[in-house]
Design a protein around this motif. Structure first.
Motif, PDB file in Angstrom:
ATOM      1  N   PHE A 121       0.847  -1.202   0.000  1.00  0.00           N
ATOM      2  CA  PHE A 121       0.000   0.000   0.000  1.00  0.00           C
ATOM      3  C   PHE A 121       0.877   1.245   0.000  1.00  0.00           C
ATOM      4  N   GLN A 122       0.944   1.900  -1.110  1.00  0.00           N
ATOM      5  CA  GLN A 122       1.742   3.118  -1.209  1.00  0.00           C
ATOM      6  C   GLN A 122       0.836   4.275  -1.636  1.00  0.00           C
ATOM      7  N   GLU A 123       1.353   5.494  -1.550  1.00  0.00           N
ATOM      8  CA  GLU A 123       0.574   6.649  -2.002  1.00  0.00           C
ATOM      9  C   GLU A 123       0.309   6.517  -3.495  1.00  0.00           C
ATOM     10  N   PRO A 124      -0.801   6.933  -4.028  1.00  0.00           N
ATOM     11  CA  PRO A 124      -1.935   7.563  -3.347  1.00  0.00           C
ATOM     12  C   PRO A 124      -2.969   6.567  -2.799  1.00  0.00           C
ATOM     13  N   LEU A 125      -2.714   5.263  -2.951  1.00  0.00           N
ATOM     14  CA  LEU A 125      -3.663   4.276  -2.428  1.00  0.00           C
ATOM     15  C   LEU A 125      -3.714   4.348  -0.893  1.00  0.00           C
ATOM     16  N   ALA A 126      -2.579   4.591  -0.291  1.00  0.00           N
ATOM     17  CA  ALA A 126      -2.536   4.799   1.163  1.00  0.00           C
ATOM     18  C   ALA A 126      -2.367   6.286   1.413  1.00  0.00           C
ATOM     19  N   ILE A 127      -3.228   6.850   2.238  1.00  0.00           N
ATOM     20  CA  ILE A 127      -3.162   8.298   2.455  1.00  0.00           C
ATOM     21  C   ILE A 127      -2.346   8.651   3.690  1.00  0.00           C
ATOM     22  N   SER A 128      -2.101   7.686   4.558  1.00  0.00           N
ATOM     23  CA  SER A 128      -1.291   7.925   5.751  1.00  0.00           C
ATOM     24  C   SER A 128      -0.953   6.566   6.372  1.00  0.00           C
ATOM     25  N   CYS A 129      -0.312   6.615   7.523  1.00  0.00           N
ATOM     26  CA  CYS A 129       0.074   5.366   8.165  1.00  0.00           C
ATOM     27  C   CYS A 129       0.205   5.597   9.675  1.00  0.00           C
ATOM     28  N   PHE A 142     -10.289   4.300  -0.176  1.00  0.00           N
ATOM     29  CA  PHE A 142     -11.163   3.435  -0.980  1.00  0.00           C
ATOM     30  C   PHE A 142     -11.540   4.092  -2.303  1.00  0.00           C
ATOM     31  N   ALA A 143     -11.722   5.399  -2.285  1.00  0.00           N
ATOM     32  CA  ALA A 143     -12.126   6.086  -3.520  1.00  0.00           C
ATOM     33  C   ALA A 143     -11.097   5.832  -4.612  1.00  0.00           C
ATOM     34  N   TYR A 144      -9.825   5.916  -4.259  1.00  0.00           N
ATOM     35  CA  TYR A 144      -8.776   5.703  -5.272  1.00  0.00           C
ATOM     36  C   TYR A 144      -8.759   4.241  -5.737  1.00  0.00           C
ATOM     37  N   LEU A 145      -9.012   3.339  -4.806  1.00  0.00           N
ATOM     38  CA  LEU A 145      -8.999   1.900  -5.122  1.00  0.00           C
ATOM     39  C   LEU A 145     -10.038   1.543  -6.194  1.00  0.00           C
ATOM     40  N   PHE A 146     -11.164   2.237  -6.159  1.00  0.00           N
ATOM     41  CA  PHE A 146     -12.235   1.911  -7.110  1.00  0.00           C
ATOM     42  C   PHE A 146     -12.301   2.901  -8.277  1.00  0.00           C
ATOM     43  N   LEU A 147     -11.340   3.796  -8.337  1.00  0.00           N
ATOM     44  CA  LEU A 147     -11.324   4.828  -9.376  1.00  0.00           C
ATOM     45  C   LEU A 147     -10.827   4.264 -10.711  1.00  0.00           C
ATOM     46  N   GLU A 148     -11.256   4.913 -11.805  1.00  0.00           N
ATOM     47  CA  GLU A 148     -10.839   4.497 -13.152  1.00  0.00           C
ATOM     48  C   GLU A 148      -9.305   4.550 -13.279  1.00  0.00           C
ATOM     49  N   GLU A 149      -8.705   5.610 -12.696  1.00  0.00           N
ATOM     50  CA  GLU A 149      -7.249   5.806 -12.833  1.00  0.00           C
ATOM     51  C   GLU A 149      -6.476   4.603 -12.283  1.00  0.00           C
ATOM     52  N   PHE A 150      -6.839   4.169 -11.079  1.00  0.00           N
ATOM     53  CA  PHE A 150      -6.130   3.056 -10.448  1.00  0.00           C
ATOM     54  C   PHE A 150      -6.304   1.769 -11.251  1.00  0.00           C
ATOM     55  N   ASN A 151      -7.524   1.542 -11.710  1.00  0.00           N
ATOM     56  CA  ASN A 151      -7.799   0.292 -12.420  1.00  0.00           C
ATOM     57  C   ASN A 151      -7.199   0.268 -13.821  1.00  0.00           C
ATOM     58  N   THR A 152      -7.093   1.422 -14.460  1.00  0.00           N
ATOM     59  CA  THR A 152      -6.412   1.495 -15.755  1.00  0.00           C
ATOM     60  C   THR A 152      -4.936   1.148 -15.559  1.00  0.00           C
ATOM     61  N   LEU A 153      -4.365   1.650 -14.459  1.00  0.00           N
ATOM     62  CA  LEU A 153      -2.948   1.353 -14.158  1.00  0.00           C
ATOM     63  C   LEU A 153      -2.740  -0.149 -13.993  1.00  0.00           C
ATOM     64  N   GLN A 154      -3.709  -0.828 -13.374  1.00  0.00           N
ATOM     65  CA  GLN A 154      -3.570  -2.274 -13.163  1.00  0.00           C
ATOM     66  C   GLN A 154      -3.554  -3.028 -14.492  1.00  0.00           C
ATOM     67  N   HIS A 155      -4.405  -2.569 -15.452  1.00  0.00           N
ATOM     68  CA  HIS A 155      -4.438  -3.239 -16.766  1.00  0.00           C
ATOM     69  C   HIS A 155      -3.099  -3.107 -17.470  1.00  0.00           C
ATOM     70  N   GLN A 156      -2.477  -1.940 -17.279  1.00  0.00           N
ATOM     71  CA  GLN A 156      -1.179  -1.720 -17.926  1.00  0.00           C
ATOM     72  C   GLN A 156      -0.098  -2.569 -17.285  1.00  0.00           C
TER      73      GLN A 156
END
Lengths: 158, 152
Positions: A121-129, A142-156
Motif C-alpha cells: 500500500f503506497q501513495e496515493p492508495l494509502a493516504i497515511s500510516c 477506498f475512492a482511489y482503489l475503485f477509481l478508473e485511474e487506479f484500475n487502468t494502471l492495473q491493466h497496464q
C-alpha cells in the motif's frame, strides 16, 4: 498545550499478513458468506459481484491484486466500503474481501508513522500510516482503489 | 416511415444458465439452430446461416465468451447480430424479448474495477435474483470478428 486528536478506525485483515485501516465511517456493514456472482471477462482481482440493497456491488480482492494472481481464501467476509470521489459526488458502495471481521480501534495523532516501503500500500492508495501493536498500518483511500485511474494502471501492469 | 426506437427493448439470450441482454436494435433476427449448415465453416465458427439474402457465420460461445467448437445439446437457437459485411450469429439455449421498463429492470454500469479491455460486457442487471450481463451488439460483433481474424 495542543490536544492529541483521537479517531476511530477499522483495522482490516485481508489475509496473508496484509492489513490496512479505514475511517470508521468508511465501512458500512460486514457480510458473512454472502452469495457472490461471477462476472466473465473481468480482472482476476475483481471478478465477482454481490447484490446489496438492490444494488450490484463489485467485490475487490486485495490479496489477489497484490499477489498478481487469483488467490482463493477460505473465509468469505465481505466488508461494504463507502467512498466518495469528492465531497460533491454521490456516495458509492463496494465490497472488499476480508479474511476476518474488522476490528474497531482508536488511533491518536501520536501513532503517525511513515509508510513502509516494503508493503504494497503506497501513495496515493494509502493516504497515511500509523503504528499499531508494533506494526505500521496504512490507511486506505477506498475512492482511489475503485477509481478508473487506479484500475487502468492495473491493466497496464498485468 | 422512420423506425420507432425503444431503448427499453432487449433480447435476452441464455448460455449455460447465464443470462445476457443485447439491445433489440442490434439484433437482425432470431433463428433455430436446425437451419445452420455446418459445412465449410469459416475460422472459429461452427457453421453458416443462409437467409435474408446473407451468408452469416455462426459462433458458439461459452458463458465466459470463449469459443466452443462442439455445440452443447441445449443450444436450440441463434441470434443474428447486425454487422458489416454480413450479420454474425451466436447460438444460445433460450431467447426472449424483454422490455426492461415493463419488467422494472434497471441497468447498472459495470464498475471501473471490473472493466477489462476487450470485454463485451458494458452493464449489469439483476434478473430473476441473479446477475445478468448486458452487451452492446457492436461489442459482441467486435469480439466475434477478433475470432475470425485469429483463425484466418
Amino acid at each position: 498545550m495542543e490536544e492529541t486528536k483521537t479517531s476511530r478506525a477499522w483495522l482490516l485483515d485481508f489475509g496473508r499478513n496484509l492489513q490496512a485501516a479505514c475511517g470508521h465511517h468508511e465501512m458500512w456493514q460486514v457480510l458473512i458468506s454472502p452469495t457472490l456472482f461471477s462476472v466473465p471477462y473481468t480482472p482476476f482481482y475483481c471478478d465477482s459481484v454481490l447484490i446489496f440493497q438492490d444494488n450490484i456491488l463489485p467485490v475487490l480482492d486485495i490479496v489477489s491484486l497484490f499477489e498478481g494472481q487469483k488467490i482463493v481464501q477460505e473465509n468469505r467476509v465481505i466488508g461494504i466500503a463507502i467512498y466518495q470521489e469528492n465531497p460533491n459526488e454521490p456516495i458509492h458502495y463496494a465490497g472488499v474481501q476480508l479474511a476476518d471481521m474488522p476490528r474497531s480501534i482508536f488511533v491518536t495523532d501520536d501513532q503517525f508513522c511513515e509508510l513502509s516501503a516494503d508493503q504494497p500500500f503506497q501513495e496515493p492508495l494509502a493516504i497515511s500510516c500509523f503504528s499499531h501493536e508494533n506494526q505500521a498500518i496504512p490507511i486506505l483511500d477506498f475512492a482511489y482503489l475503485f477509481l478508473e485511474e487506479f484500475n487502468t494502471l492495473q491493466h497496464q501492469r498485468i | 416511415m422512420a423506425e420507432i426506437h425503444n431503448p427499453h427493448l432487449y433480447v435476452l439470450f441464455v448460455l449455460d444458465g447465464n443470462s445476457f441482454f443485447v439491445p433489440q436494435d442490434d439484433v437482425d433476427s432470431v433463428e433455430i439452430i436446425a437451419d445452420v449448415q455446418k459445412e465449410n465453416a469459416p475460422g472459429g465458427a461452427i457453421g453458416w446461416f443462409f437467409g435474408h439474402g446473407d451468408e452469416s457465420p455462426v459462433f458458439c460461445l461459452a458463458e465466459n465468451f470463449s469459443l466452443l467448437s462442439d455445440v452443447p445439446k441445449k443450444r436450440e437457437y441463434l441470434i443474428l447480430l447486425k454487422a458489416e459485411p454480413q450479420p454474425l450469429g451466436i447460438t444460445c439455449d433460450e431467447v426472449e424479448n424483454i422490455n426492461l421498463n415493463k419488467e422494472h429492470l434497471d441497468l447498472q454500469e459495470l464498475p471501473f474495477a471490473m472493466k477489462k479491455p476487450g470485454s463485451p460486457i458494458s452493464q449489469l442487471l439483476i434478473y430473476q435474483e441473479k446477475i445478468a450481463y448486458v452487451c452492446k451488439g457492436s461489442a459482441l460483433v467486435k469480439h466475434l470478428q477478433s475470432f475470425m481474424e485469429q483463425n484466418q
